[in-house]
Design a protein around this motif. Structure first.
Motif, mmCIF file in Angstrom:
data_model
loop_
_atom_site.group_PDB
_atom_site.id
_atom_site.type_symbol
_atom_site.label_atom_id
_atom_site.label_comp_id
_atom_site.label_asym_id
_atom_site.label_seq_id
_atom_site.Cartn_x
_atom_site.Cartn_y
_atom_site.Cartn_z
ATOM 1 N N LEU A 13 28.592 30.847 22.799
ATOM 2 C CA LEU A 13 28.450 30.823 24.761
ATOM 3 C C LEU A 13 29.493 30.320 24.815
ATOM 4 C CD1 LEU A 13 26.480 31.811 26.268
ATOM 5 C CD2 LEU A 13 25.383 29.707 26.431
ATOM 6 N N HIS A 14 30.389 29.649 25.612
ATOM 7 C CA HIS A 14 31.383 28.666 26.328
ATOM 8 C C HIS A 14 32.695 30.038 26.326
ATOM 9 C CE1 HIS A 14 34.828 25.806 26.786
ATOM 10 N NE2 HIS A 14 33.615 25.760 28.076
ATOM 11 N N ARG A 15 33.278 30.039 25.031
ATOM 12 C CA ARG A 15 34.337 31.031 24.467
ATOM 13 C C ARG A 15 33.679 32.438 24.855
ATOM 14 N NH1 ARG A 15 34.865 30.445 18.546
ATOM 15 N NH2 ARG A 15 32.596 30.771 18.649
ATOM 16 N N ALA A 16 32.803 32.447 24.950
ATOM 17 C CA ALA A 16 31.921 34.302 25.399
ATOM 18 C C ALA A 16 32.378 34.639 26.762
ATOM 19 C CB ALA A 16 30.904 34.730 25.033
ATOM 20 N N ALA A 17 32.085 33.050 27.173
ATOM 21 C CA ALA A 17 31.667 33.520 28.597
ATOM 22 C C ALA A 17 33.032 33.033 30.233
ATOM 23 C CB ALA A 17 30.552 31.889 29.398
ATOM 24 N N ILE A 18 34.115 32.392 28.847
ATOM 25 C CA ILE A 18 35.719 32.290 29.663
ATOM 26 C C ILE A 18 36.195 33.044 29.247
ATOM 27 C CG2 ILE A 18 37.039 31.207 29.651
ATOM 28 C CD1 ILE A 18 36.223 28.655 29.004
ATOM 29 N N ARG A 19 35.564 34.426 28.049
ATOM 30 C CA ARG A 19 37.232 35.630 27.996
ATOM 31 C C ARG A 19 36.443 36.329 28.690
ATOM 32 N NH1 ARG A 19 38.296 36.809 21.963
ATOM 33 N NH2 ARG A 19 38.991 38.423 22.627
ATOM 34 N N LEU A 20 35.410 36.212 28.780
ATOM 35 C CA LEU A 20 33.980 37.678 29.810
ATOM 36 C C LEU A 20 34.629 37.546 31.388
ATOM 37 C CD1 LEU A 20 32.511 39.953 30.191
ATOM 38 C CD2 LEU A 20 30.535 38.028 30.908
ATOM 39 N N LEU A 21 34.653 35.978 31.682
ATOM 40 C CA LEU A 21 35.287 35.317 32.661
ATOM 41 C C LEU A 21 36.935 36.188 33.046
ATOM 42 C CD1 LEU A 21 35.233 34.375 35.941
ATOM 43 C CD2 LEU A 21 35.601 32.191 35.121
ATOM 44 N N ALA A 23 38.216 38.405 31.060
ATOM 45 C CA ALA A 23 38.444 40.023 31.790
ATOM 46 C C ALA A 23 37.972 40.721 33.151
ATOM 47 C CB ALA A 23 37.763 40.287 30.330
ATOM 48 N N VAL A 24 37.233 39.815 33.669
ATOM 49 C CA VAL A 24 36.734 40.674 35.083
ATOM 50 C C VAL A 24 38.134 40.570 35.774
ATOM 51 C CG1 VAL A 24 34.558 41.702 33.875
ATOM 52 C CG2 VAL A 24 34.738 39.522 35.276
ATOM 53 N N ARG A 25 38.023 38.957 35.399
ATOM 54 C CA ARG A 25 38.688 38.241 36.756
ATOM 55 C C ARG A 25 40.379 39.177 37.825
ATOM 56 N NH1 ARG A 25 39.884 32.270 36.213
ATOM 57 N NH2 ARG A 25 41.576 32.715 34.604
ATOM 58 N N VAL A 26 40.671 39.767 36.663
ATOM 59 C CA VAL A 26 41.665 40.510 36.577
ATOM 60 C C VAL A 26 41.429 41.915 37.839
ATOM 61 C CG1 VAL A 26 42.834 40.516 34.706
ATOM 62 C CG2 VAL A 26 41.714 42.890 35.210
ATOM 63 N N ALA A 27 40.245 41.726 38.362
ATOM 64 C CA ALA A 27 39.920 43.029 39.475
ATOM 65 C C ALA A 27 40.498 42.165 40.733
ATOM 66 C CB ALA A 27 39.070 43.321 39.412
ATOM 67 N N ASP A 28 40.231 39.948 40.691
ATOM 68 C CA ASP A 28 40.118 39.724 42.419
ATOM 69 C C ASP A 28 42.208 39.383 41.750
ATOM 70 O OD1 ASP A 28 37.684 38.870 42.366
ATOM 71 O OD2 ASP A 28 37.775 37.574 40.648
ATOM 72 N N ASP A 29 43.078 39.892 41.324
ATOM 73 C CA ASP A 29 44.316 40.539 41.686
ATOM 74 C C ASP A 29 44.607 41.396 42.777
ATOM 75 O OD1 ASP A 29 44.589 38.412 39.517
ATOM 76 O OD2 ASP A 29 45.333 39.806 38.530
ATOM 77 N N GLU A 30 43.469 42.123 43.273
ATOM 78 C CA GLU A 30 44.256 43.119 44.530
ATOM 79 C C GLU A 30 43.904 42.774 45.962
ATOM 80 O OE1 GLU A 30 42.600 47.441 43.514
ATOM 81 O OE2 GLU A 30 42.393 46.167 41.458
ATOM 82 N N GLY A 106 35.364 43.186 46.170
ATOM 83 C CA GLY A 106 35.477 42.401 44.724
ATOM 84 C C GLY A 106 34.896 42.096 43.487
ATOM 85 N N ARG A 107 33.353 42.277 43.846
ATOM 86 C CA ARG A 107 32.698 42.625 43.052
ATOM 87 C C ARG A 107 32.568 44.132 42.458
ATOM 88 N NH1 ARG A 107 26.129 42.664 43.479
ATOM 89 N NH2 ARG A 107 25.451 41.707 41.916
ATOM 90 N N LYS A 108 32.182 44.756 43.781
ATOM 91 C CA LYS A 108 32.417 46.050 42.965
ATOM 92 C C LYS A 108 33.256 46.065 41.877
ATOM 93 C CE LYS A 108 30.398 48.655 47.174
ATOM 94 N NZ LYS A 108 30.858 49.182 48.441
ATOM 95 N N ARG A 109 34.594 45.550 42.220
ATOM 96 C CA ARG A 109 35.695 45.707 41.453
ATOM 97 C C ARG A 109 35.639 45.837 39.702
ATOM 98 N NH1 ARG A 109 38.904 45.376 45.585
ATOM 99 N NH2 ARG A 109 39.313 43.012 44.945
ATOM 100 N N ARG A 110 34.912 44.329 40.151
ATOM 101 C CA ARG A 110 34.618 43.522 38.959
ATOM 102 C C ARG A 110 33.566 44.271 37.914
ATOM 103 N NH1 ARG A 110 35.640 39.402 42.453
ATOM 104 N NH2 ARG A 110 32.832 39.034 42.679
#
Length: 143
Positions: A13-21, A23-30, A106-110
């Protein structure tokens, strides 16, 4: 070890949660706003106004660190400090319309990014993820 061993489940669960976060965090770069600032802004946007102490506790940082983050967010017009109605000596930090709009976009992009990835999953797999998300929320609750 069995797949239901709590340590093995926690590790997966820890590994998956970090990887998922990640993966979608790139949307925050904008946004052009740093991850720590976005995290604090998220707490205020989706959790409501807060004292500096409570915000620092929620973000697991010192009051001094949070004070700097809040000052930067205020300078960017993303939050405002207001007198606390209950404690006249205290301040409440609240998100501004500009800050809320930034977080909502940002939420919409993620969510769009995640939705695109989930579109590749079967209906059954998506149903499993809904169930898993409910369990993850339960696991995140304080004891």
């Amino acid at each position: 070890m069995a797949r239901t061993d709590s340590l093995e489940v926690a590790t997966a669960l820890h590994r998956a949660a970090i990887r998922l976060l990640r993966a979608v965090r790139v949307a925050d770069d904008e946004t052009g706003v740093s991850a720590p600032k976005l995290s604090a802004l998220s707490v205020l946007t989706f959790g409501g106004p807060s004292s500096l102490t409570a915000l620092a506790k929620a973000e697991q940082v010192t009051a001094a660190t949070m004070s700097k983050l809040v000052s930067d967010l205020e300078a960017e017009g993303l939050v405002a400090k207001r007198a606390d109605r209950e404690d006249k000596r205290g301040l409440r930090i609240e998100v501004t319309a500009k800050g809320r709009a930034l977080m909502e976009e940002g939420r919409k992009r993620r969510l769009a990014l995640l939705n695109k990835r989930l579109g590749k999953f079967s209906r059954e797999e998506r149903a499993q993820l809904v169930d898993a998300a409910a369990l993850m929320m339960r696991a995140s609750e304080a004891e």
